[in-house]
Design a protein around this motif. Structure first.
Motif, PDB file in Angstrom:
ATOM      1  N   ILE A 126       0.834  -1.205   0.000  1.00 51.04           N
ATOM      2  CA  ILE A 126       0.000   0.000   0.000  1.00 51.04           C
ATOM      3  C   ILE A 126       0.868   1.254   0.000  1.00 51.04           C
ATOM      4  CG2 ILE A 126      -1.634   1.339   1.383  1.00 51.04           C
ATOM      5  CD1 ILE A 126      -2.918  -1.303   2.211  1.00 51.04           C
ATOM      6  N   SER A 127       1.927   1.244   0.806  1.00 50.72           N
ATOM      7  CA  SER A 127       2.830   2.396   0.856  1.00 50.72           C
ATOM      8  C   SER A 127       3.482   2.637  -0.498  1.00 50.72           C
ATOM      9  CB  SER A 127       3.904   2.166   1.928  1.00 50.72           C
ATOM     10  OG  SER A 127       4.817   3.238   1.978  1.00 50.72           O
ATOM     11  N   ALA A 128       3.884   1.559  -1.160  1.00 56.80           N
ATOM     12  CA  ALA A 128       4.511   1.691  -2.474  1.00 56.80           C
ATOM     13  C   ALA A 128       3.521   2.243  -3.499  1.00 56.80           C
ATOM     14  CB  ALA A 128       5.048   0.340  -2.934  1.00 56.80           C
ATOM     15  N   PHE A 129       2.285   1.776  -3.433  1.00 54.50           N
ATOM     16  CA  PHE A 129       1.263   2.283  -4.354  1.00 54.50           C
ATOM     17  C   PHE A 129       1.049   3.783  -4.152  1.00 54.50           C
ATOM     18  CE2 PHE A 129      -3.218   3.585  -4.585  1.00 54.50           C
ATOM     19  CZ  PHE A 129      -3.420   3.498  -5.951  1.00 54.50           C
ATOM     20  N   LEU A 130       0.894   4.206  -2.905  1.00 52.50           N
ATOM     21  CA  LEU A 130       0.645   5.622  -2.620  1.00 52.50           C
ATOM     22  C   LEU A 130       1.843   6.483  -3.016  1.00 52.50           C
ATOM     23  CD1 LEU A 130      -1.118   5.377   0.864  1.00 52.50           C
ATOM     24  CD2 LEU A 130      -2.173   5.778  -1.367  1.00 52.50           C
ATOM     25  N   SER A 131       3.038   5.966  -2.828  1.00 59.46           N
ATOM     26  CA  SER A 131       4.239   6.726  -3.185  1.00 59.46           C
ATOM     27  C   SER A 131       4.387   6.877  -4.693  1.00 59.46           C
ATOM     28  CB  SER A 131       5.487   6.045  -2.609  1.00 59.46           C
ATOM     29  OG  SER A 131       5.442   6.010  -1.195  1.00 59.46           O
ATOM     30  N   ALA A 132       3.807   5.957  -5.453  1.00 61.24           N
ATOM     31  CA  ALA A 132       3.959   5.965  -6.909  1.00 61.24           C
ATOM     32  C   ALA A 132       2.853   6.741  -7.620  1.00 61.24           C
ATOM     33  CB  ALA A 132       4.010   4.535  -7.433  1.00 61.24           C
ATOM     34  N   HIS A 133       1.864   7.230  -6.888  1.00 61.42           N
ATOM     35  CA  HIS A 133       0.744   7.944  -7.497  1.00 61.42           C
ATOM     36  C   HIS A 133       0.621   9.338  -6.895  1.00 61.42           C
ATOM     37  CE1 HIS A 133      -0.095   3.767  -8.521  1.00 61.42           C
ATOM     38  NE2 HIS A 133      -0.871   4.207  -9.487  1.00 61.42           N
ATOM     39  N   THR A 134       0.189  10.284  -7.706  1.00 55.15           N
ATOM     40  CA  THR A 134       0.192  11.687  -7.311  1.00 55.15           C
ATOM     41  C   THR A 134      -1.219  12.236  -7.124  1.00 55.15           C
ATOM     42  OG1 THR A 134       0.138  12.573  -9.563  1.00 55.15           O
ATOM     43  CG2 THR A 134       2.308  12.009  -8.635  1.00 55.15           C
ATOM     44  N   VAL A 135      -1.275  13.468  -6.623  1.00 55.16           N
ATOM     45  CA  VAL A 135      -2.536  14.146  -6.354  1.00 55.16           C
ATOM     46  C   VAL A 135      -3.359  14.334  -7.626  1.00 55.16           C
ATOM     47  CG1 VAL A 135      -3.543  16.297  -5.479  1.00 55.16           C
ATOM     48  CG2 VAL A 135      -1.568  15.297  -4.332  1.00 55.16           C
ATOM     49  N   TYR A 136      -2.706  14.353  -8.771  1.00 55.29           N
ATOM     50  CA  TYR A 136      -3.436  14.504 -10.033  1.00 55.29           C
ATOM     51  C   TYR A 136      -4.566  13.476 -10.156  1.00 55.29           C
ATOM     52  CZ  TYR A 136      -0.741  18.094 -12.476  1.00 55.29           C
ATOM     53  OH  TYR A 136      -0.186  19.292 -12.871  1.00 55.29           O
ATOM     54  N   GLU A 137      -4.347  12.292  -9.571  1.00 52.29           N
ATOM     55  CA  GLU A 137      -5.350  11.240  -9.669  1.00 52.29           C
ATOM     56  C   GLU A 137      -6.581  11.516  -8.803  1.00 52.29           C
ATOM     57  OE1 GLU A 137      -3.905   7.216  -9.710  1.00 52.29           O
ATOM     58  OE2 GLU A 137      -1.862   7.909 -10.048  1.00 52.29           O
ATOM     59  N   LEU A 138      -6.480  12.492  -7.909  1.00 47.92           N
ATOM     60  CA  LEU A 138      -7.623  12.857  -7.073  1.00 47.92           C
ATOM     61  C   LEU A 138      -8.490  13.936  -7.719  1.00 47.92           C
ATOM     62  CD1 LEU A 138      -5.950  13.143  -3.542  1.00 47.92           C
ATOM     63  CD2 LEU A 138      -7.038  11.131  -4.561  1.00 47.92           C
ATOM     64  N   LEU A 139      -7.942  14.612  -8.722  1.00 52.96           N
ATOM     65  CA  LEU A 139      -8.650  15.754  -9.290  1.00 52.96           C
ATOM     66  C   LEU A 139      -9.829  15.290 -10.139  1.00 52.96           C
ATOM     67  CD1 LEU A 139      -5.649  18.017 -10.404  1.00 52.96           C
ATOM     68  CD2 LEU A 139      -6.802  17.903  -8.182  1.00 52.96           C
ATOM     69  N   PRO A 140     -11.027  15.768  -9.853  1.00 54.27           N
ATOM     70  CA  PRO A 140     -12.190  15.386 -10.666  1.00 54.27           C
ATOM     71  C   PRO A 140     -12.175  16.119 -12.002  1.00 54.27           C
ATOM     72  CG  PRO A 140     -12.832  16.982  -9.000  1.00 54.27           C
ATOM     73  CD  PRO A 140     -11.390  16.658  -8.737  1.00 54.27           C
ATOM     74  N   GLU A 141     -12.906  15.572 -12.965  1.00 52.05           N
ATOM     75  CA  GLU A 141     -12.977  16.216 -14.270  1.00 52.05           C
ATOM     76  C   GLU A 141     -13.683  17.569 -14.178  1.00 52.05           C
ATOM     77  OE1 GLU A 141     -14.728  13.683 -17.156  1.00 52.05           O
ATOM     78  OE2 GLU A 141     -13.230  12.107 -16.964  1.00 52.05           O
ATOM     79  N   SER A 142     -14.664  17.648 -13.315  1.00 53.69           N
ATOM     80  CA  SER A 142     -15.393  18.904 -13.131  1.00 53.69           C
ATOM     81  C   SER A 142     -15.866  18.987 -11.691  1.00 53.69           C
ATOM     82  CB  SER A 142     -16.592  18.972 -14.087  1.00 53.69           C
ATOM     83  OG  SER A 142     -17.345  20.151 -13.870  1.00 53.69           O
ATOM     84  N   ALA A 143     -15.615  20.119 -11.049  1.00 52.85           N
ATOM     85  CA  ALA A 143     -16.016  20.276  -9.651  1.00 52.85           C
ATOM     86  C   ALA A 143     -15.963  21.746  -9.269  1.00 52.85           C
ATOM     87  CB  ALA A 143     -15.108  19.461  -8.731  1.00 52.85           C
ATOM     88  N   LYS A 144     -16.624  22.053  -8.159  1.00 57.25           N
ATOM     89  CA  LYS A 144     -16.622  23.417  -7.629  1.00 57.25           C
ATOM     90  C   LYS A 144     -15.830  23.432  -6.326  1.00 57.25           C
ATOM     91  CE  LYS A 144     -20.332  24.795  -5.563  1.00 57.25           C
ATOM     92  NZ  LYS A 144     -21.712  25.264  -5.291  1.00 57.25           N
ATOM     93  N   VAL A 145     -14.926  24.394  -6.197  1.00 59.91           N
ATOM     94  CA  VAL A 145     -14.156  24.571  -4.971  1.00 59.91           C
ATOM     95  C   VAL A 145     -14.439  25.962  -4.433  1.00 59.91           C
ATOM     96  CG1 VAL A 145     -11.892  24.468  -3.904  1.00 59.91           C
ATOM     97  CG2 VAL A 145     -12.363  23.070  -5.913  1.00 59.91           C
TER      98      VAL A 145
END
Length: 485
Positions: free
Chosen positions: A155-174
């Motif tokens: 799990i640690s290796a997976f999280l270290s290999a992936h970035t915040v970009y993968e959390l960004l939705p295609e469309s959202a309001k902040v």
């Protein structure tokens, strides 16, 4: 409805089996009763998150033949899509449960389910959970220390290999707030937008400088109450967010060498940061979420707010990735009662942290004191038998903005039950069901993680099947502290 227990052929010496009943036909107030409880009382059913027309409850019943019926908005009803018959109490649904838990009579559709089956929130269809190895957790199942370490490493290796970009939705309001906005206006914005935190923008510096959270308003209301002030509109109107942050720094004695107040630097992440660092930053700073900020300049000017990263989003990435290779994580098979995770009523369980609960007649002032002093985000509200009634969370403070309720109440007189009612729609119980997300201590870690990965869910209350007696609480931060320790 008067009928004896003769409809049920269960043996008194048999073990009670937790079963999930589901009513898929809508309604506002839905209950169930049957031969399994001698038709003696109505058991409330709760809407399924994301599918408010589907109601469910968990009951512990004896093996054998059972009759049951639903009480929907004051009217007795049966489900025509399930086996039914005419009895002395009218038309009832029927079910036969074998003494062996995995065997029930053939039942088409998602109406009466063993506890280890799930209702898909989107399609209200029956699905077996994605448990490791294709099997449900077994009582007493363990993994070796080496297997536990291997699961954490993966799990640690997976999280270290992936970035915040993968959390960004295609469309959202902040939503972001100007730091010079009056506190009153900010309070109403949080309530109206249905959010508990918002980044703060300082136009003079051209940067995000902090975050306003529900805890800020808890502290504001407690400070006003300590000064003998009522929660008047004028008090919130005349103070800006900037002034409050400076006052908060004085209260916490965050002073520089000249005695001037200074605020903690903004905790934020960038889109290129890896998910492990983001999770650790959230845990270390004890926050619910962190702003994802992008700047094209080296001096951090011209910042753009992209997203609010949370543990829920990161957990969803983990569940999505390992659902196709779950055999590599044996730790996820374990029932949550067998691992050091969460907070429990009985301190002999898990990590020895006792769980604090509230009765509905406790004042809101005492409830807020508990949230502050215990540094917890929520507290279960229970009846005299410790059965779950509701949950009061930090974010519930924003409901005082509804119809300007804060101008009419006293923190020392309003009970926590009354405070929760302020934010509820009298015609639906969906809001309560979203707060009261439950699980059983026999549920696997994988099942718990999948439920916590749903948007808006930050904790699961561990209850006894049938009675809803509170046994513990599992939060998102508990999951990540266990996985990343």
């Amino acid at each position: 409805m008067e009928s004896g227990a003769r409809e049920s052929s269960g043996s008194s010496g048999s073990v009670l089996i937790p079963m999930r009943f589901v009513w898929p036909c809508g309604g506002r107030n839905v209950f169930i009763s049957g031969s399994f409880n001698r038709w003696s009382r109505l058991l409330p059913m709760s809407p399924v998150e994301g599918c408010p027309t589907v109601f469910q409850t968990i009951c512990s019943i004896l093996p054998g033949s059972h009759q049951y019926k639903f009480f929907v908005d004051g009217e007795w009803r049966h489900d025509e899509h399930q086996p039914y018959m005419t009895s002395e109490v009218g038309i009832v649904n029927t079910i036969f449960l074998s003494p062996e838990r995995n065997s029930i009579s053939a039942v088409p559709g998602p109406i009466l389910l063993p506890l280890f089956m799930e209702v898909d929130n989107n399609e209200a269809a029956v699905q077996l959970p994605k448990v490791l190895g294709g099997a449900s957790p077994r009582a007493g199942e363990t993994v070796s220390e080496a297997e536990l370490m291997a699961s954490r490493v993966r799990i640690s290796a997976f999280l270290s290999a992936h970035t915040v970009y993968e959390l960004l939705p295609e469309s959202a309001k902040v939503v972001a707030l100007d730091i010079n906005l009056p506190v009153k206006q900010a309070f109403h914005i949080l309530y109206e937008q249905g959010i508990s935190t918002a980044p703060l923008w300082d136009i003079s510096r051209g940067q995000f400088v902090g975050v306003l959270s529900a805890m800020d308003f808890i502290l504001i209301f407690k400070e006003l109450a300590s000064q003998g002030s009522n929660l008047r509109e004028e008090e919130l109107e005349t103070h800006t967010i900037s002034a409050w942050k400076e006052g908060k720094a004085y209260l916490k004695r965050q002073l520089d060498e000249q005695g001037r107040a200074f605020s903690r630097p903004l905790v934020h992440v960038g889109p290129d940061d890896n998910l492990k660092d983001v999770a650790l930053k959230i845990l270390h700073n004890n926050v619910a979420s962190v702003p994802v900020v992008y700047s094209s300049s080296k001096d951090d000017l011209f910042q753009q707010l992209l997203h609010m990263a949370s543990l829920s989003g990161i957990l969803k990435c983990i569940c999505r990735y390992f659902s196709n290779c779950s055999g590599s994580l044996p730790v996820l098979r374990l029932p949550i009662c067998s691992i050091p995770i969460g907070t429990w009523v009985n301190v002999g369980e898990s990590n020895q942290r006792p769980l604090t609960m509230l009765k509905p007649n406790v004042t809101l002032s005492s409830t807020l004191d508990l949230l502050i002093q215990a540094q917890v985000s929520s507290v279960p509200v229970v009846d005299e038998k410790d059965s779950l009634l509701d949950v009061y969370s930090r974010s519930d403070i924003t409901t005082l903005a509804k119809d300007k309720a804060y101008t009419r109440i006293s923190l020392n007189e309003l009970t926590v039950h009354q405070a929760l009612q302020l934010g509820q729609d009298p015609y639906t119980s969906v809001e309560q069901s979203q707060r009261c997300q439950m699980c059983l201590k026999s549920d696997s870690l994988h099942q718990v993680m999948e439920r916590l990965a749903n948007p808006g869910v930050r904790r699961l209350i561990v209850v006894q099947a049938g009675s809803k007696r509170v046994e513990g609480i599992i939060s998102l931060s508990d999951i990540f502290r266990f996985l990343l320790s």
